[in-house]
Write a protein that holds these residues in place. Structure first.
Motif, PDB file in Angstrom:
ATOM      1  N   VAL A  19       0.851  -1.185   0.000  1.00  0.00           N
ATOM      2  CA  VAL A  19       0.000   0.000   0.000  1.00  0.00           C
ATOM      3  C   VAL A  19       0.891   1.240   0.000  1.00  0.00           C
ATOM      4  CG1 VAL A  19      -1.865   1.233   1.146  1.00  0.00           C
ATOM      5  CG2 VAL A  19      -1.716  -1.254   1.363  1.00  0.00           C
ATOM      6  N   ARG A  20       0.747   2.044  -1.014  1.00  0.00           N
ATOM      7  CA  ARG A  20       1.523   3.279  -1.075  1.00  0.00           C
ATOM      8  C   ARG A  20       1.110   4.202   0.061  1.00  0.00           C
ATOM      9  NH1 ARG A  20       0.901   5.217  -7.173  1.00  0.00           N
ATOM     10  NH2 ARG A  20       2.064   7.014  -6.311  1.00  0.00           N
ATOM     11  N   SER A  21       2.025   5.039   0.513  1.00  0.00           N
ATOM     12  CA  SER A  21       1.821   5.833   1.715  1.00  0.00           C
ATOM     13  C   SER A  21       0.595   6.743   1.614  1.00  0.00           C
ATOM     14  CB  SER A  21       3.061   6.682   2.004  1.00  0.00           C
ATOM     15  OG  SER A  21       2.892   7.442   3.182  1.00  0.00           O
ATOM     16  N   SER A  50      -5.086   4.021  -0.367  1.00  0.00           N
ATOM     17  CA  SER A  50      -5.827   3.003   0.387  1.00  0.00           C
ATOM     18  C   SER A  50      -6.053   1.795  -0.511  1.00  0.00           C
ATOM     19  CB  SER A  50      -7.194   3.526   0.824  1.00  0.00           C
ATOM     20  OG  SER A  50      -7.095   4.445   1.871  1.00  0.00           O
ATOM     21  N   VAL A  51      -6.169   0.625   0.100  1.00  0.00           N
ATOM     22  CA  VAL A  51      -6.656  -0.578  -0.575  1.00  0.00           C
ATOM     23  C   VAL A  51      -7.955  -0.974   0.137  1.00  0.00           C
ATOM     24  CG1 VAL A  51      -6.262  -3.025  -1.063  1.00  0.00           C
ATOM     25  CG2 VAL A  51      -4.383  -1.380  -1.294  1.00  0.00           C
ATOM     26  N   GLU A  95     -10.918  -1.135   4.878  1.00  0.00           N
ATOM     27  CA  GLU A  95     -10.039  -0.214   4.153  1.00  0.00           C
ATOM     28  C   GLU A  95      -8.679  -0.203   4.837  1.00  0.00           C
ATOM     29  OE1 GLU A  95      -9.865   4.354   2.419  1.00  0.00           O
ATOM     30  OE2 GLU A  95     -11.795   3.398   2.869  1.00  0.00           O
ATOM     31  N   VAL A  96      -7.641  -0.553   4.061  1.00  0.00           N
ATOM     32  CA  VAL A  96      -6.267  -0.578   4.555  1.00  0.00           C
ATOM     33  C   VAL A  96      -5.548   0.648   3.981  1.00  0.00           C
ATOM     34  CG1 VAL A  96      -4.149  -1.908   4.757  1.00  0.00           C
ATOM     35  CG2 VAL A  96      -6.349  -3.096   4.572  1.00  0.00           C
ATOM     36  N   VAL A 133      -7.778   0.329   8.933  1.00  0.00           N
ATOM     37  CA  VAL A 133      -6.493   0.026   9.573  1.00  0.00           C
ATOM     38  C   VAL A 133      -5.362   0.688   8.793  1.00  0.00           C
ATOM     39  CG1 VAL A 133      -7.304  -2.171  10.500  1.00  0.00           C
ATOM     40  CG2 VAL A 133      -6.204  -2.118   8.266  1.00  0.00           C
ATOM     41  N   LYS A 134      -4.287   0.936   9.487  1.00  0.00           N
ATOM     42  CA  LYS A 134      -3.075   1.455   8.847  1.00  0.00           C
ATOM     43  C   LYS A 134      -2.144   0.288   8.549  1.00  0.00           C
ATOM     44  CE  LYS A 134       0.369   3.256  11.085  1.00  0.00           C
ATOM     45  NZ  LYS A 134       1.283   4.123  11.871  1.00  0.00           N
TER      46      LYS A 134
END
Length: 472
Positions: free
Chosen positions: A62-64, A67-68, A87-88, A113-114
């Motif tokens: 996941v790019r900074s 979101s995915v 959502e990540v 979540v992060k």
């Protein structure tokens, strides 16, 4: 500028089967990259369907500032449902999310979540749906939007899991007891007409053609069956109370002997098979008629009938005290008091299963309940042939609790709870019957009643009831 949350079209995949009992699945099929899904559970409890699984994010990039969105999707024949998303977020995107009023790409995600590459990330997902029939056999998919734009990046994936949440009841049949000797009987009543003071039978006299035909039909139904042996023939004749008791005794005896002679002459039955009796005056029949009549003098007539007087004295009192009612009785009641009762006792030979499968189509009355049960075991439970055998069994043994229980079970195998209810009222009070009643109530969504019946059966030690209680 704030971005509007939206629902995505998912990137789909699926894997292994999961039973309604919520046992863990075998290793699921995985998507081509990114996340891994395991510990999938799809189960049903009453009117709810629970879906749970674990997602591993260890391989998810996941790019900074992105979101995915992981979007579960449940689809079956006749229906589908989008499930709450996960959502990540990358580090910068997550900070933006915290600072901007919980802004998300996914519409109402169940979890945000992060992504943290420094630790092993496992997310437990769980949701519940109101049960609908299309969910039985439905497939679980997982959509993945890796660019934040709702674009489907692959259509080649297989379902993650298939829901086996159809409830399969555990039913307990009872094998009927074996009849060592299959003893049966047929009986009837004939109202033969005789000329006054005569004891000879005239086959063409008044009602005699029809009444004799009735007797012959009863005897023919067993006499012509090679699997049947007659062991006894009972005949009892009755005369009406008018006239003297002595004369009526002679007529009752003579007419009964005449019927016996008629049967022997027509069928050649041995004299030793017959048991003959007669009732000179049918006062019992007279009393029953008067008791249910609307005669004005009914109570007085009944007192005379119930008195301890000699038959001739009672008959004179009845005639003299109530002449009008007496004339009515002579015309409307007395002819029916002159009758002949007959009964045939016979035995039927036993049949093996192959023979019974043929006999049940031609002369099912010759089979015992146990023989019919053996025929049913040759068919697939719930099949039309299986149900038909138990329907035949309860037709010929309509008051037998075992026949009624097994007929109800056969219908329940096919999900026909309403049709099973009439049989369950006559199925007895065994644990097997309580289990069947519980199954029927559960099929009809009458859960409190279902639990009462099933617990009763389970407390009696019936394993099938314990199975049926699961998920209830």
């Amino acid at each position: 500028m704030k971005r509007k949350a939206y629902d995505i079209m998912p990137y789909l995949f699926f894997g292994s089967l999961f039973l309604w009992l919520a046992m863990p699945l075998a290793q699921a099929q995985q998507p081509q990259g990114s996340v891994r899904v395991d510990s999938i559970q799809i189960s049903r409890a009453r009117d709810s369907v629970r879906i749970a699984f674990r997602v591993s994010l260890d391989s998810l990039e996941v790019r900074s500032n992105r979101s995915v969105v992981l979007q579960p999707f449940f689809k079956g024949e006749g229906g589908d449902r989008w499930l709450p998303a996960i959502e990540v977020m990358g580090r910068k995107r997550y900070l933006y999310y915290l600072r901007n009023d919980s802004l998300t790409y996914a519409g109402a995600p169940c979890r945000v979540v992060k992504r943290d590459k420094a630790v092993a990330q496992r997310l437990d997902y769980q949701t519940a749906l109101a049960y609908e029939p299309w969910m039985e056999g439905a497939s679980l998919y997982l959509g993945e939007d890796q660019c934040g734009c709702g674009q489907v990046i692959s259509r080649a994936q297989r379902p993650l899991a298939v829901a086996d949440i159809a409830w399969h009841p555990a039913l307990a049949y009872i094998a009927p007891q074996v009849e060592t000797v299959k003893s049966r009987r047929l009986s009837g009543q004939a109202y033969l007409d005789f000329p006054v003071n005569k004891t000879d039978i005239y086959p063409d006299y008044r009602r005699n053609p029809a009444e004799l035909a009735k007797i012959r039909a009863t005897i023919d139904s067993v006499q012509g069956d090679a699997d049947v042996r007659i062991v006894q023939m009972q005949v009892k004749g009755y005369a009406s109370p008018e006239g003297t008791y002595r004369s009526n005794a002679r007529l009752a005896q003579g007419r009964t002997e005449a019927l016996k002679a008629y049967i022997i002459g027509r069928y050649g039955l041995a004299d030793s098979l017959f048991v003959v009796a007669y009732e000179p005056e049918n006062w019992e029949g007279l009393r029953a008629y008067v008791a249910q009549s609307t005669l004005a003098d009914k109570e007085g007539i009944l007192r005379i009938i119930d008195s301890g007087e000699e038959p001739d004295a009672k008959e004179r009192r009845l005639r003299n005290a109530y002449p009008q009612a007496y004339r009515s009785l002579l015309a409307d009641c007395y002819p029916g008091l002159r009758r002949s009762d007959y009964r045939i006792d016979y035995v039927i030979r036993g049949f093996n299963v192959d023979e019974a499968k043929q006999v049940i189509r031609t002369r099912p009355q010759n089979l015992s309940l146990q023989e019919m049960f053996a025929v049913a075991q040759t068919y697939q439970p719930g099949s039309p042939e299986f149900i038909e055998v138990f329907q035949i069994a309860v037709q010929y043994y309509p008051t037998d609790p075992v026949a009624n229980l097994n007929a109800a079970n056969a219908l329940l195998e096919h999900g026909l709870a309403e049709q099973a209810l009439p049989y369950l009222t006559k199925a007895g009070d065994t644990p097997q019957a309580a289990n069947a009643r519980g199954v029927a109530m559960r099929m009809l969504d009458r859960y409190a009643e279902a639990e009462t019946h099933l617990r009763k059966a389970a407390e009696a030690g019936l394993k099938e009831a314990e199975t049926n209680l699961k998920g209830l």
